[in-house]
Write a protein that holds these residues in place. Structure first.
Motif, short mmCIF file in Angstrom:
data_model
loop_
_atom_site.label_atom_id
_atom_site.label_comp_id
_atom_site.label_asym_id
_atom_site.label_seq_id
_atom_site.Cartn_x
_atom_site.Cartn_y
_atom_site.Cartn_z
N GLU A 110 0.82 -1.21 0.00
CA GLU A 110 0.00 0.00 0.00
C GLU A 110 0.85 1.26 0.00
OE1 GLU A 110 -3.63 2.23 2.30
OE2 GLU A 110 -3.63 0.10 1.90
N ASP A 111 1.92 1.28 0.80
CA ASP A 111 2.77 2.47 0.84
C ASP A 111 3.32 2.80 -0.53
OD1 ASP A 111 2.30 2.66 3.51
OD2 ASP A 111 4.23 1.85 4.16
N GLU A 112 3.68 1.75 -1.28
CA GLU A 112 4.22 1.97 -2.63
C GLU A 112 3.12 2.45 -3.58
OE1 GLU A 112 7.76 2.29 -4.61
OE2 GLU A 112 7.38 1.67 -2.54
N CYS A 113 1.89 1.99 -3.34
CA CYS A 113 0.76 2.47 -4.16
C CYS A 113 0.59 3.98 -4.00
CB CYS A 113 -0.53 1.76 -3.74
SG CYS A 113 -0.71 0.08 -4.32
N TRP A 114 0.64 4.45 -2.76
CA TRP A 114 0.48 5.89 -2.51
C TRP A 114 1.60 6.68 -3.19
CZ3 TRP A 114 -3.73 8.14 -0.82
CH2 TRP A 114 -4.63 7.43 -0.01
N LYS A 115 2.82 6.16 -3.13
CA LYS A 115 3.96 6.87 -3.73
C LYS A 115 3.84 6.89 -5.26
CE LYS A 115 8.99 7.27 -3.56
NZ LYS A 115 9.01 7.82 -4.90
N MET A 116 3.49 5.75 -5.84
CA MET A 116 3.34 5.69 -7.30
C MET A 116 2.21 6.60 -7.76
SD MET A 116 2.50 2.43 -9.78
CE MET A 116 3.63 1.40 -8.86
N LEU A 117 1.10 6.57 -7.05
CA LEU A 117 -0.05 7.40 -7.41
C LEU A 117 0.34 8.88 -7.34
CD1 LEU A 117 -3.02 7.10 -8.21
CD2 LEU A 117 -3.61 7.21 -5.78
N HIS A 118 1.11 9.23 -6.33
CA HIS A 118 1.55 10.63 -6.20
C HIS A 118 2.47 11.03 -7.35
CE1 HIS A 118 4.66 13.56 -5.01
NE2 HIS A 118 3.63 14.24 -4.56
N ASP A 119 3.46 10.20 -7.65
CA ASP A 119 4.45 10.55 -8.67
C ASP A 119 3.81 10.68 -10.05
OD1 ASP A 119 6.26 10.50 -6.65
OD2 ASP A 119 7.42 8.80 -7.38
N VAL A 120 2.95 9.73 -10.39
CA VAL A 120 2.31 9.76 -11.71
C VAL A 120 1.36 10.96 -11.80
CG1 VAL A 120 0.84 8.52 -13.34
CG2 VAL A 120 2.55 7.27 -12.01
N ALA A 121 0.58 11.20 -10.74
CA ALA A 121 -0.34 12.33 -10.74
C ALA A 121 0.44 13.65 -10.84
CB ALA A 121 -1.20 12.32 -9.48
N SER A 122 1.60 13.72 -10.18
CA SER A 122 2.41 14.94 -10.23
C SER A 122 2.91 15.21 -11.64
CB SER A 122 3.59 14.80 -9.25
OG SER A 122 4.37 15.98 -9.24
N GLY A 123 3.39 14.17 -12.32
CA GLY A 123 3.84 14.34 -13.70
C GLY A 123 2.71 14.73 -14.63
N LEU A 124 1.54 14.11 -14.45
CA LEU A 124 0.38 14.44 -15.29
C LEU A 124 -0.08 15.87 -15.02
CD1 LEU A 124 -1.82 11.21 -15.25
CD2 LEU A 124 -0.47 12.13 -17.14
N ALA A 125 -0.10 16.28 -13.76
CA ALA A 125 -0.53 17.64 -13.43
C ALA A 125 0.36 18.66 -14.13
CB ALA A 125 -0.50 17.85 -11.91
N TYR A 126 1.66 18.38 -14.20
CA TYR A 126 2.60 19.28 -14.89
C TYR A 126 2.25 19.38 -16.37
CZ TYR A 126 7.06 20.88 -16.88
OH TYR A 126 8.02 21.55 -17.58
N LEU A 127 1.97 18.25 -17.00
CA LEU A 127 1.62 18.25 -18.42
C LEU A 127 0.29 18.95 -18.66
CD1 LEU A 127 2.62 14.58 -19.41
CD2 LEU A 127 3.89 16.68 -19.92
#
Length: 507
Positions: A110-127
């Motif tokens: 679960e901890d890795e899910c939260w981190k992955m979700l954050h990183d991908v969402a952060s990159g998408l938000a930038y785009l």
């Protein structure tokens, strides 16, 4: 040209092994003979290559995204073309992509899910915050890399529908079936137009697969959801909070999905133990201790004085109340001081009463004096980001325009084909309507407003070119007159200017 192990590509990169292969490209691990560094080479349209027009389109598209710089984007370091095959040089990510979790049958914590979700969402938000917004269109486990620091990086961004169409045309292939599993329901309509919310759905589908082992709707993607299928529950042992975010990403309606920026903020707070405002209890301002005399307040029910009398600590409950016998409070106290002879007892009682009244007045003054009606708290009205609202509509309009542009590009010799260009004209007119009816036009920033005007001008110019061809042939084909007249409603100023210029040139 076939790509094989040992090939010296572009006279510089020696292919070591193939890292991946998709519908549009192949990725190879290679050694750069110039620097001796291992790199990843992504070759588009492998084997077939593109014609000059295709290479031009590809280059134009990548010039827009080549300077993108964000922690969660895998940024190319070089772009070029070899034997008509466009290629990118990228850092070699030895940890591979998140697809390894699926291939190895690993259960992602679960901890890795939260981190992955954050990183991908952060990159998408930038785009998505770019102008115009950049839509990835192909978020899936294969396109999320893991660097040496454990960060998740988005790759393959900047491949627009126009580029995909160009490559498919060169390779004579249909849309790759592999990405259907990550395509939201809006992508299966009569006019599929990926928007920012489409990337969010894809991210939700990817996370669902990494958490359960299979995509939410198998290989069919959102087409099942579009036809009424519910989102299958995540039955694995994850928190309800995490599941709810994934369900929200997979909402059928695009407006029900959270933005990438919202998910980035929510997951950041979760990872850093920050309680979000939504989770905080509502705290109301405390009322003043002495705001109003109690007898001035409206009573919800009649107060029965008898119970208070019964609870009073009197020695003899049945004894009638008398003002001179109100001594229960001092019944067990020390013996009262006997007043000196000559002092009237009534004077002492009066002085005590006056002192009590004085204390009461002082207490009321210290509590704010006269009770004043509490002033209502000033609540600041949240500012609405009209630019963000408008950008969603702009993106939809641009995708519609892009479909028309691609159709014209792929069929340059069929300019007056009714079956084809009726659709093109509808695309352009629909896009113009969307741009012309944007909400809150007066509240948009100058950048957004100028961009809207630029796009409107481009579409009107394209319609003018179609109008000229139809108008020239309308004398022989009556149907062309009908189509020309419908276009005329959208570009009267341009047509009038053309007519005026022609009159000046031919007096």
């Amino acid at each position: 040209m076939e790509l094989t192990t040992g090939l010296l590509f572009a006279d510089r990169y020696k292919f070591i092994k193939q890292l991946g292969r998709g519908g549009f490209a192949e990725v190879w691990l290679a050694e750069d003979n110039l620097t001796g560094v291992q790199v990843a080479v992504k070759v588009y349209a492998p084997g077939t290559g593109l014609d000059e027009n295709g290479i031009k389109i590809f280059t134009q598209e990548f010039s827009v995204v080549f300077d993108m710089n964000h922690t969660n984007l895998l940024r190319p370091t070089h772009y070029d073309c070899f034997e008509r095959m466009p290629y990118l040089i990228m850092p070699y990510i030895k940890n591979g992509s998140t697809f390894k979790y699926i291939a190895e049958g690993q259960s992602i914590p679960e901890d890795e899910c939260w981190k992955m979700l954050h990183d991908v969402a952060s990159g998408l938000a930038y785009l998505h915050e770019k102008l115009p917004p950049l839509i990835h269109q192909d978020i899936k486990p294969d396109n999320i890399m893991i660097d040496d620091e454990g960060r998740y990086l988005i790759t393959d961004f900047g491949i627009s529908a126009r580029v995909r169409s160009t490559i498919r045309g060169a390779q004579a292939q249909e849309q790759s079936g592999g990405t259907l599993a990550y395509m939201g329901p809006e992508r299966f309509g009569p006019t599929p137009k990926p928007i920012m919310a489409s990337d969010v759905w894809s991210m939700g589908a990817m996370m669902y697969e990494l958490m359960t082992g299979t995509p939410p709707f198998g290989n069919h993607g959102g087409i099942l959801q579009k036809n009424g299928a519910d989102i299958p529950l995540i039955e694995n042992n994850y928190s309800q909070e995490l599941k709810d975010i994934i369900y929200a990403c997979l909402a059928k309606e695009t407006w029900d999905r959270p933005s990438a920026k919202k998910i980035e903020e929510q997951t950041y707070n979760k990872l850093h133990g920050i309680i979000t405002p939504v989770e905080k209890p509502e705290i109301k301002p405390a009322e003043p201790v002495v705001s109003e005399p109690i007898f001035e307040r409206p009573l919800e029910k009649t107060i029965d004085k008898k119970p208070f009398a019964e609870k009073a600590p009197v020695a003899e409950p049945k004894q009638p109340k008398q003002s001179k016998q109100a001594k229960p409070v001092m019944a067990k106290g020390p013996k009262p001081i006997t007043p000196k002879k000559g002092i009237n007892k009534n004077i002492i009682i009066g002085a005590v009463a006056a002192l009590v009244v004085l204390i009461g007045i002082i207490a009321m003054c210290s509590g704010g004096g006269e009770s004043k009606e509490a002033e209502p708290a000033m609540i600041e009205t949240p500012r609405i980001n009209y630019d963000s609202i408008a950008q969603i509509k702009i993106q939809e309009a641009m995708m519609i325009k892009e479909n028309a542009d691609t159709t014209i590009q792929n069929h340059p010799d069929e300019y007056t084909d009714a079956s084809l260009y009726n659709k093109v004209e509808e695309f352009y007119m629909t896009a113009l309507n969307m741009l012309g009816t944007l909400p809150y036009r007066d509240s948009l920033s100058n950048n957004v407003s100028n961009y809207v005007i630029q796009q409107q001008t481009d579409i009107q110019t394209a319609l003018l070119n179609i109008y000229k061809n139809l108008d020239a042939s309308a004398e022989y084909v009556p149907e062309f007159r009908t189509r020309a007249d419908s276009i005329k409603l959208y570009i009267p100023d341009l047509i009038n200017n053309e007519d005026q210029n022609n009159d000046e040139e031919n007096p």
